[in-house]
Design a protein around this motif. Structure first.
Motif, PDB file in Angstrom:
ATOM      1  N   MET A  88       0.809  -1.213   0.000  1.00 39.96           N
ATOM      2  CA  MET A  88       0.000   0.000   0.000  1.00 39.96           C
ATOM      3  C   MET A  88       0.848   1.272   0.000  1.00 39.96           C
ATOM      4  O   MET A  88       0.311   2.379  -0.134  1.00 39.96           O
ATOM      5  CB  MET A  88      -0.927   0.008   1.232  1.00 39.96           C
ATOM      6  N   GLY A  89       2.138   1.114   0.210  1.00 39.19           N
ATOM      7  CA  GLY A  89       3.035   2.277   0.195  1.00 39.19           C
ATOM      8  C   GLY A  89       2.841   3.223   1.363  1.00 39.19           C
ATOM      9  O   GLY A  89       3.139   4.419   1.274  1.00 39.19           O
ATOM     10  N   MET A  90       2.312   2.692   2.483  1.00 38.92           N
ATOM     11  CA  MET A  90       2.068   3.551   3.650  1.00 38.92           C
ATOM     12  C   MET A  90       3.276   3.523   4.584  1.00 38.92           C
ATOM     13  O   MET A  90       3.997   2.526   4.645  1.00 38.92           O
ATOM     14  CB  MET A  90       0.833   3.067   4.425  1.00 38.92           C
ATOM     15  N   ASP A  91       3.460   4.602   5.336  1.00 39.59           N
ATOM     16  CA  ASP A  91       4.579   4.606   6.281  1.00 39.59           C
ATOM     17  C   ASP A  91       4.131   4.728   7.740  1.00 39.59           C
ATOM     18  O   ASP A  91       4.958   4.745   8.650  1.00 39.59           O
ATOM     19  CB  ASP A  91       5.601   5.688   5.936  1.00 39.59           C
ATOM     20  N   VAL A  92       2.819   4.818   7.954  1.00 38.08           N
ATOM     21  CA  VAL A  92       2.295   4.837   9.331  1.00 38.08           C
ATOM     22  C   VAL A  92       1.121   3.860   9.417  1.00 38.08           C
ATOM     23  O   VAL A  92       0.232   3.885   8.563  1.00 38.08           O
ATOM     24  CB  VAL A  92       1.802   6.241   9.758  1.00 38.08           C
ATOM     25  N   VAL A  93       1.132   3.001  10.432  1.00 40.50           N
ATOM     26  CA  VAL A  93      -0.007   2.109  10.702  1.00 40.50           C
ATOM     27  C   VAL A  93      -0.618   2.525  12.033  1.00 40.50           C
ATOM     28  O   VAL A  93       0.093   2.613  13.037  1.00 40.50           O
ATOM     29  CB  VAL A  93       0.428   0.625  10.783  1.00 40.50           C
ATOM     30  N   MET A  94      -1.924   2.794  12.003  1.00 42.91           N
ATOM     31  CA  MET A  94      -2.593   3.180  13.247  1.00 42.91           C
ATOM     32  C   MET A  94      -3.466   2.007  13.729  1.00 42.91           C
ATOM     33  O   MET A  94      -4.329   1.523  12.994  1.00 42.91           O
ATOM     34  CB  MET A  94      -3.457   4.427  13.019  1.00 42.91           C
ATOM     35  N   ALA A  95      -3.208   1.557  14.951  1.00 37.68           N
ATOM     36  CA  ALA A  95      -3.958   0.450  15.548  1.00 37.68           C
ATOM     37  C   ALA A  95      -4.639   0.951  16.822  1.00 37.68           C
ATOM     38  O   ALA A  95      -3.960   1.230  17.805  1.00 37.68           O
ATOM     39  CB  ALA A  95      -3.020  -0.709  15.866  1.00 37.68           C
ATOM     40  N   PRO A  96      -5.978   1.083  16.827  1.00 42.49           N
ATOM     41  CA  PRO A  96      -6.655   1.607  18.023  1.00 42.49           C
ATOM     42  C   PRO A  96      -6.716   0.611  19.183  1.00 42.49           C
ATOM     43  O   PRO A  96      -6.926   1.015  20.327  1.00 42.49           O
ATOM     44  CB  PRO A  96      -8.068   1.916  17.539  1.00 42.49           C
ATOM     45  N   CYS A  97      -6.588  -0.683  18.869  1.00 40.59           N
ATOM     46  CA  CYS A  97      -6.690  -1.698  19.925  1.00 40.59           C
ATOM     47  C   CYS A  97      -5.351  -1.833  20.648  1.00 40.59           C
ATOM     48  O   CYS A  97      -4.309  -1.974  20.001  1.00 40.59           O
ATOM     49  CB  CYS A  97      -7.087  -3.026  19.280  1.00 40.59           C
ATOM     50  N   ASN A  98      -5.385  -1.816  21.958  1.00 41.93           N
ATOM     51  CA  ASN A  98      -4.130  -1.926  22.721  1.00 41.93           C
ATOM     52  C   ASN A  98      -3.383  -3.222  22.425  1.00 41.93           C
ATOM     53  O   ASN A  98      -2.155  -3.241  22.378  1.00 41.93           O
ATOM     54  CB  ASN A  98      -4.421  -1.875  24.224  1.00 41.93           C
ATOM     55  N   GLY A 152       4.168 -16.131   0.426  1.00 43.43           N
ATOM     56  CA  GLY A 152       4.202 -15.459  -0.865  1.00 43.43           C
ATOM     57  C   GLY A 152       4.117 -13.950  -0.811  1.00 43.43           C
ATOM     58  O   GLY A 152       3.542 -13.318  -1.698  1.00 43.43           O
ATOM     59  N   HIS A 153       4.650 -13.361   0.241  1.00 42.16           N
ATOM     60  CA  HIS A 153       4.692 -11.887   0.268  1.00 42.16           C
ATOM     61  C   HIS A 153       6.060 -11.420   0.753  1.00 42.16           C
ATOM     62  O   HIS A 153       6.832 -12.209   1.308  1.00 42.16           O
ATOM     63  CB  HIS A 153       3.569 -11.323   1.148  1.00 42.16           C
ATOM     64  N   GLN A 154       6.329 -10.156   0.540  1.00 39.57           N
ATOM     65  CA  GLN A 154       7.622  -9.612   0.985  1.00 39.57           C
ATOM     66  C   GLN A 154       7.713  -9.611   2.498  1.00 39.57           C
ATOM     67  O   GLN A 154       6.728  -9.275   3.179  1.00 39.57           O
ATOM     68  CB  GLN A 154       7.754  -8.165   0.502  1.00 39.57           C
ATOM     69  N   ALA A 155       8.879  -9.956   3.006  1.00 41.55           N
ATOM     70  CA  ALA A 155       9.059  -9.918   4.463  1.00 41.55           C
ATOM     71  C   ALA A 155       9.145  -8.469   4.922  1.00 41.55           C
ATOM     72  O   ALA A 155       9.739  -7.629   4.242  1.00 41.55           O
ATOM     73  CB  ALA A 155      10.332 -10.665   4.849  1.00 41.55           C
ATOM     74  N   TYR A 156       8.525  -8.204   6.053  1.00 44.16           N
ATOM     75  CA  TYR A 156       8.612  -6.858   6.629  1.00 44.16           C
ATOM     76  C   TYR A 156      10.003  -6.635   7.205  1.00 44.16           C
ATOM     77  O   TYR A 156      10.578  -7.521   7.840  1.00 44.16           O
ATOM     78  CB  TYR A 156       7.558  -6.690   7.744  1.00 44.16           C
ATOM     79  N   LYS A 157      10.531  -5.453   6.967  1.00 48.50           N
ATOM     80  CA  LYS A 157      11.842  -5.105   7.529  1.00 48.50           C
ATOM     81  C   LYS A 157      11.665  -3.990   8.551  1.00 48.50           C
ATOM     82  O   LYS A 157      10.918  -3.032   8.306  1.00 48.50           O
ATOM     83  CB  LYS A 157      12.779  -4.657   6.417  1.00 48.50           C
ATOM     84  N   SER A 158      12.322  -4.161   9.681  1.00 46.48           N
ATOM     85  CA  SER A 158      12.208  -3.182  10.761  1.00 46.48           C
ATOM     86  C   SER A 158      12.416  -1.754  10.249  1.00 46.48           C
ATOM     87  O   SER A 158      13.348  -1.500   9.486  1.00 46.48           O
ATOM     88  CB  SER A 158      13.257  -3.517  11.826  1.00 46.48           C
ATOM     89  N   GLY A 159      11.527  -0.850  10.664  1.00 48.73           N
ATOM     90  CA  GLY A 159      11.662   0.555  10.294  1.00 48.73           C
ATOM     91  C   GLY A 159      10.860   0.962   9.064  1.00 48.73           C
ATOM     92  O   GLY A 159      10.795   2.146   8.736  1.00 48.73           O
ATOM     93  N   GLN A 160      10.228   0.005   8.403  1.00 48.23           N
ATOM     94  CA  GLN A 160       9.456   0.367   7.200  1.00 48.23           C
ATOM     95  C   GLN A 160       8.214   1.194   7.526  1.00 48.23           C
ATOM     96  O   GLN A 160       7.808   2.022   6.721  1.00 48.23           O
ATOM     97  CB  GLN A 160       9.036  -0.899   6.437  1.00 48.23           C
ATOM     98  N   VAL A 161       7.599   0.894   8.666  1.00 47.77           N
ATOM     99  CA  VAL A 161       6.448   1.711   9.076  1.00 47.77           C
ATOM    100  C   VAL A 161       6.605   2.142  10.534  1.00 47.77           C
ATOM    101  O   VAL A 161       7.376   1.541  11.289  1.00 47.77           O
ATOM    102  CB  VAL A 161       5.083   0.969   8.945  1.00 47.77           C
ATOM    103  N   GLU A 162       5.849   3.168  10.872  1.00 52.38           N
ATOM    104  CA  GLU A 162       5.753   3.585  12.279  1.00 52.38           C
ATOM    105  C   GLU A 162       4.370   3.145  12.765  1.00 52.38           C
ATOM    106  O   GLU A 162       3.364   3.483  12.129  1.00 52.38           O
ATOM    107  CB  GLU A 162       5.888   5.111  12.373  1.00 52.38           C
ATOM    108  N   THR A 163       4.335   2.374  13.831  1.00 51.17           N
ATOM    109  CA  THR A 163       3.036   1.967  14.383  1.00 51.17           C
ATOM    110  C   THR A 163       2.630   2.951  15.476  1.00 51.17           C
ATOM    111  O   THR A 163       3.427   3.246  16.374  1.00 51.17           O
ATOM    112  CB  THR A 163       3.108   0.542  14.966  1.00 51.17           C
TER     113      THR A 163
END
Lengths: 310, 147
Positions: free
Chosen positions: A77-87, A118-129
């Motif tokens: 999705m090309g996003m750099d911030v993920v917002m999660a409302p659930c603790n 079958g997807h790209q592995a997440y690399k630390s620092g790609q998004v800010e949670t």
């Protein structure tokens, strides 16, 4: 790019609870975002964060599950911030981020499972949670919120209840405890700040990060009921009319065990339980139904009418 | 040392004749006993040291070693210490009765959290979830049906 600009459009990870018992939180978060002119883009084909159940069996599977959510946000999705409302989700994504930064064996497991899936592995620092509290605080801030208030929460005394996972363990939240402006892990205040900006009076509540018993609400319901009853009594004793929540597990636990305490222990504590997003939404002029007050288990309508919010 | 159940009962039973300072001291001692149980259950000898002037805080630190989930009651311990200070430093305050009652709720929370956690220690990395091992066989059916 400033935090304000960065948080204007974020990837939204509601998590399982917000599609079930915490639907009012989902509805009110989206409604508040819309009212504030913020853009939430739901993570495509998101999966469970691993919650507590998976983590207890195999922590690295939880790391992978959480990493997949971040991978989709970043790589598809090309996003750099993920917002999660659930603790729970917020905590797990932060934990996965920490593990992938500091533990080579987690990187290895996530790499292998991502290949297999079958997807790209997440690399630390790609998004800010971030949490929903960070989102509103960072994108709008107290002053921005004050400017937009249509129905002040003046006259409402609130005990802000953050639960146990928003600040713990400290090492997975490196941005907290960084001095003025940052969140505190021992005395969190972001919810207090936002609700005060909306006109509410926050009470001094000593159990704001105490355990609600959410994790054993099924396996040991009586202990959960007693823990919740204690929280309700402390909030009432502190002078609160309302307990504001920011976690669907805490919220549903408080509501359900408030009823259970009356039935099983004969103890009734008359205090309203509302998501902070519901309170902010109504302060922004939204009708109670728009923020899902009708979806709460406890009935707050007469109270909200009395306070001019409904 | 009192049993964990006796501690629970004592927390719920205020000592009527006690001065505010004595009552706060008794609640603090009960909180320490709760943590002593936890430390003993982990196979260690409860510390007699203090931290920031409180043995309670030293006991919490000891109890959290190697068990990060125990930090879920860190602020509860700190709030108990804070309320002890409020009561003992301002015993004549009009708010003393309320502060004592709040301290009682805080210590009760610590008791409920730790006593529940002791039953399921070792299961789960962060939370206190798991099967209620204190239940006698047969009682689990009741829980399942209720759930």
């Amino acid at each position: 790019m400033t935090t304000k600009d960065k948080y204007k459009k974020v990837a939204y990870y509601p998590g399982c609870a917000l599609e079930g018992t915490g639907h009012a939180y989902n509805r009110s978060t989206k409604a508040v975002g819309k009212a504030l002119g913020l853009d939430l883009v739901e993570v495509k084909n998101w999966n469970c964060c691993g919650a507590m159940e998976v983590k207890n069996i195999d922590p690295k599977i939880q790391t992978y599950l959480s990493s997949r959510v971040m991978s989709v946000a970043a790589n598809e999705m090309g996003m750099d911030v993920v917002m999660a409302p659930c603790n729970g989700c917020y905590h797990n994504l932060k934990k996965a981020e920490y593990d992938l930064k500091n533990d080579p064996s987690s990187v290895d497991v996530v790499g292998k499972l991502s290949d297999k899936a079958g997807h790209q592995a997440y690399k630390s620092g790609q998004v800010e949670t971030i949490h929903a509290l960070d989102w509103i605080k960072g994108a709008i801030g107290e002053e921005g919120l004050k400017e937009r208030i249509k129905n002040s929460l003046a006259g409402i005394k609130i005990a802000n209840y953050y639960g146990c996972m928003y600040t713990r363990p400290r090492h997975i939240f490196p941005e907290k405890d960084q001095g003025p402006g940052s969140e505190s892990t021992s005395k969190p205040h972001f919810m207090d700040d936002l609700l005060a900006a909306a006109g509410a009076e926050n009470v001094d509540f000593p159990l704001k990060t105490a355990c609600c018993g959410g994790a054993h609400t099924m396996s040991d319901s009586d202990t959960s009921t007693r823990l919740v009853l204690n929280i309700l009594k402390a909030a009432k004793m502190a002078g609160a009319d309302v307990i504001a929540t920011e976690c669907p597990t805490c919220h549903s636990g408080l509501e359900m065990h408030q009823i259970r305490a009356e039935k099983r222990l004969g103890e009734k504590v008359d205090i309203k339980i509302l998501y902070f997003t519901q309170l902010i939404g109504m302060a922004l002029g939204l009708k109670p139904k728009k923020v899902g007050v009708h979806e709460n288990v406890s009935d707050s309508m007469s109270f909200l009418k009395e306070k001019g919010l409904a | 040392m009192r049993s964990i159940d006796a501690i629970g009962t004592a927390i719920e039973t205020p000592t009527r004749e006690a001065s505010p300072e004595q009552a706060a001291g008794e609640l603090l001692a009960l909180a320490e006993e709760v943590l002593e149980h936890w430390v003993l259950a982990k196979g260690a000898a409860p510390t007699t040291e203090t931290r920031e002037g409180f043995r309670l805080l030293a006991l919490h630190r000891q109890g959290a070693q190697g068990d990060p989930s125990f930090n879920a009651c860190r602020e509860t311990c700190r709030e108990a210490a804070y309320h002890y200070n409020l009561v003992t430093m301002q015993p004549d305050s009009a708010a003393t009765d309320q502060r004592l009652e709040m301290m009682r709720l805080i210590v009760n929370h610590l008791f409920l959290f730790v006593s529940g956690k002791m039953q399921v220690a070792g299961l789960g990395e962060f939370c206190c979830s798991s099967k209620p091992i204190r239940l006698a066989p047969g009682q689990e059916d009741r829980i399942s049906k209720e759930a």
